[in-house]
Design a protein around this motif. Structure first.
Motif, PDB file in Angstrom:
ATOM      1  N   GLY A 105       0.746  -1.173  -0.105  1.00 55.74           N
ATOM      2  CA  GLY A 105      -0.076   0.036  -0.221  1.00 55.74           C
ATOM      3  C   GLY A 105       0.917   1.348   0.015  1.00 55.74           C
ATOM      4  O   GLY A 105       2.202   1.095   0.012  1.00 55.74           O
ATOM      5  N   GLN A 106       0.167   2.426   0.166  1.00 55.63           N
ATOM      6  CA  GLN A 106       0.729   3.913   0.423  1.00 55.63           C
ATOM      7  C   GLN A 106       0.783   4.114   1.471  1.00 55.63           C
ATOM      8  O   GLN A 106      -0.354   4.027   2.433  1.00 55.63           O
ATOM      9  N   VAL A 107       1.749   4.867   2.063  1.00 55.38           N
ATOM     10  CA  VAL A 107       2.046   5.470   3.516  1.00 55.38           C
ATOM     11  C   VAL A 107       1.098   6.783   3.423  1.00 55.38           C
ATOM     12  O   VAL A 107       1.340   7.672   2.603  1.00 55.38           O
ATOM     13  N   VAL A 108       0.094   6.912   4.041  1.00 56.29           N
ATOM     14  CA  VAL A 108      -0.647   8.065   4.249  1.00 56.29           C
ATOM     15  C   VAL A 108      -0.202   8.964   5.288  1.00 56.29           C
ATOM     16  O   VAL A 108      -0.773  10.231   5.219  1.00 56.29           O
ATOM     17  N   ALA A 109       0.180   8.527   6.245  1.00 56.11           N
ATOM     18  CA  ALA A 109       0.341   9.268   7.555  1.00 56.11           C
ATOM     19  C   ALA A 109       1.498   8.607   8.375  1.00 56.11           C
ATOM     20  O   ALA A 109       1.450   7.297   8.425  1.00 56.11           O
ATOM     21  N   VAL A 110       2.273   9.227   8.898  1.00 55.95           N
ATOM     22  CA  VAL A 110       3.506   8.828   9.838  1.00 55.95           C
ATOM     23  C   VAL A 110       3.161   9.649  11.159  1.00 55.95           C
ATOM     24  O   VAL A 110       3.381  10.947  11.047  1.00 55.95           O
ATOM     25  N   HIS A 111       2.773   8.993  12.169  1.00 52.39           N
ATOM     26  CA  HIS A 111       2.548   9.720  13.355  1.00 52.39           C
ATOM     27  C   HIS A 111       3.654   9.904  14.464  1.00 52.39           C
ATOM     28  O   HIS A 111       3.456  10.411  15.534  1.00 52.39           O
ATOM     29  N   VAL A 112       4.759   9.234  14.141  1.00 49.05           N
ATOM     30  CA  VAL A 112       5.845   9.329  15.097  1.00 49.05           C
ATOM     31  C   VAL A 112       7.079   9.579  14.696  1.00 49.05           C
ATOM     32  O   VAL A 112       7.159   9.570  13.028  1.00 49.05           O
ATOM     33  N   MET A 130      -6.429  -0.023  -1.878  1.00 46.17           N
ATOM     34  CA  MET A 130      -7.848  -0.250  -2.214  1.00 46.17           C
ATOM     35  C   MET A 130      -8.815   0.648  -1.540  1.00 46.17           C
ATOM     36  O   MET A 130     -10.004   0.128  -1.124  1.00 46.17           O
ATOM     37  N   LYS A 131      -8.749   1.556  -1.382  1.00 37.13           N
ATOM     38  CA  LYS A 131      -9.571   2.822  -0.509  1.00 37.13           C
ATOM     39  C   LYS A 131      -9.735   2.169   0.863  1.00 37.13           C
ATOM     40  O   LYS A 131     -10.548   2.750   1.467  1.00 37.13           O
ATOM     41  N   MET A 132      -8.928   1.602   1.227  1.00 36.07           N
ATOM     42  CA  MET A 132      -8.943   0.959   2.721  1.00 36.07           C
ATOM     43  C   MET A 132      -7.753   1.352   3.460  1.00 36.07           C
ATOM     44  O   MET A 132      -6.651   1.355   2.794  1.00 36.07           O
ATOM     45  N   GLU A 133      -8.081   2.105   4.818  1.00 34.90           N
ATOM     46  CA  GLU A 133      -6.897   2.225   5.604  1.00 34.90           C
ATOM     47  C   GLU A 133      -6.462   1.228   6.709  1.00 34.90           C
ATOM     48  O   GLU A 133      -7.623   0.297   6.989  1.00 34.90           O
ATOM     49  N   MET A 134      -5.166   0.900   6.925  1.00 37.47           N
ATOM     50  CA  MET A 134      -4.801   0.089   7.888  1.00 37.47           C
ATOM     51  C   MET A 134      -4.036   0.911   8.713  1.00 37.47           C
ATOM     52  O   MET A 134      -3.054   1.347   8.286  1.00 37.47           O
ATOM     53  N   ARG A 135      -4.336   0.839  10.250  1.00 44.81           N
ATOM     54  CA  ARG A 135      -3.431   1.273  11.026  1.00 44.81           C
ATOM     55  C   ARG A 135      -2.317   0.581  11.573  1.00 44.81           C
ATOM     56  O   ARG A 135      -2.790  -0.425  12.005  1.00 44.81           O
ATOM     57  N   VAL A 136      -1.129   1.087  11.480  1.00 44.12           N
ATOM     58  CA  VAL A 136       0.012   0.314  12.333  1.00 44.12           C
ATOM     59  C   VAL A 136       0.211   0.694  13.695  1.00 44.12           C
ATOM     60  O   VAL A 136       0.551   1.887  13.780  1.00 44.12           O
ATOM     61  N   VAL A 151       5.499   9.824   4.011  1.00 44.13           N
ATOM     62  CA  VAL A 151       4.175   9.919   3.554  1.00 44.13           C
ATOM     63  C   VAL A 151       4.494   9.879   2.146  1.00 44.13           C
ATOM     64  O   VAL A 151       5.380  10.656   1.590  1.00 44.13           O
ATOM     65  N   GLY A 152       3.575   9.258   1.345  1.00 42.05           N
ATOM     66  CA  GLY A 152       3.359   9.237  -0.040  1.00 42.05           C
ATOM     67  C   GLY A 152       4.331   7.889  -0.725  1.00 42.05           C
ATOM     68  O   GLY A 152       4.191   7.381  -1.750  1.00 42.05           O
ATOM     69  N   GLN A 153       5.078   7.374   0.324  1.00 41.32           N
ATOM     70  CA  GLN A 153       6.058   6.160  -0.127  1.00 41.32           C
ATOM     71  C   GLN A 153       5.114   4.833  -0.241  1.00 41.32           C
ATOM     72  O   GLN A 153       4.126   4.596   0.353  1.00 41.32           O
ATOM     73  N   VAL A 154       5.432   3.962  -1.353  1.00 36.33           N
ATOM     74  CA  VAL A 154       4.570   2.776  -1.568  1.00 36.33           C
ATOM     75  C   VAL A 154       5.284   1.566  -0.996  1.00 36.33           C
ATOM     76  O   VAL A 154       6.592   1.632  -1.145  1.00 36.33           O
ATOM     77  N   VAL A 155       4.802   0.727  -0.228  1.00 37.15           N
ATOM     78  CA  VAL A 155       5.378  -0.202   0.681  1.00 37.15           C
ATOM     79  C   VAL A 155       4.967  -1.641   0.326  1.00 37.15           C
ATOM     80  O   VAL A 155       3.836  -1.690  -0.158  1.00 37.15           O
TER      81      VAL A 155
END
Length: 165
Positions: A105-112, A130-136, A151-155
């Motif tokens: 997926g794509q990184v949409v937020a980095v909180h740390v 696929m329009k779904m968010e997964m929180r790590v 943010v923006g990086q594809v992993v």
């Protein structure tokens, strides 16, 4: 992927497997019961449209802290995510304190940031696929040693995102 949800005083084990590599079809079982074929038809915000047993169902999901409320028609279900475990392959990719991507997926937020103290369950990174968010989230309290994504990086699945002491 295996999830453990607490519903009142009962922990339910939900296993979800993608049927198509890049598709939207899944095989879902609850507590080791019969596999159910589910196809994600659409997702907009907190509303999912699922094809289930040949009929389309709309599910509204609301998050309230650690609780989840899911409304299907006039029925409302309350549950809490008790535990989530990824595939053995993804877990094996990193070290003991490494948090890895459970899906591409794509990184949409980095909180740390490096050096931050985190608490158990704190969201560290948010991925989108696929329009779904997964929180790590942090599996335990600790200190962030390294942040390996932006943010923006594809992993890729199994890629290390954050190293936690």
């Amino acid at each position: 992927m295996e999830y453990r949800y607490q519903v009142v005083d009962t922990v339910r084990v939900v296993r979800v497997e993608r049927v198509e590599r890049d598709g939207d079809a899944y095989r879902v079982s609850i507590d080791g019961g019969e596999d159910v074929a589910v196809r994600m038809a659409d997702m907009e915000g907190s509303t999912l449209e699922l094809d289930l047993y040949g009929s389309r169902r709309r599910v509204h999901v609301v998050r309230d802290g650690g609780r989840r409320l899911a409304a299907v028609g006039s029925d409302v279900f309350e549950f809490a995510l008790a535990e989530r475990s990824g595939s053995r392959r993804a877990q094996a990719a990193g070290g003991a304190g490494d948090l890895t991507a459970q899906m591409p997926g794509q990184v949409v937020a980095v909180h740390v940031a490096e050096g931050d103290m985190v608490t158990h369950g704190q969201t560290l990174v948010v991925l989108e696929a696929m329009k779904m968010e997964m929180r790590v989230v942090a599996p335990r309290a600790g200190t962030v040693q390294k942040v390996l994504v932006s943010v923006g990086q594809v992993v890729e699945r199994g890629q290390v995102l954050v190293e936690l002491d």
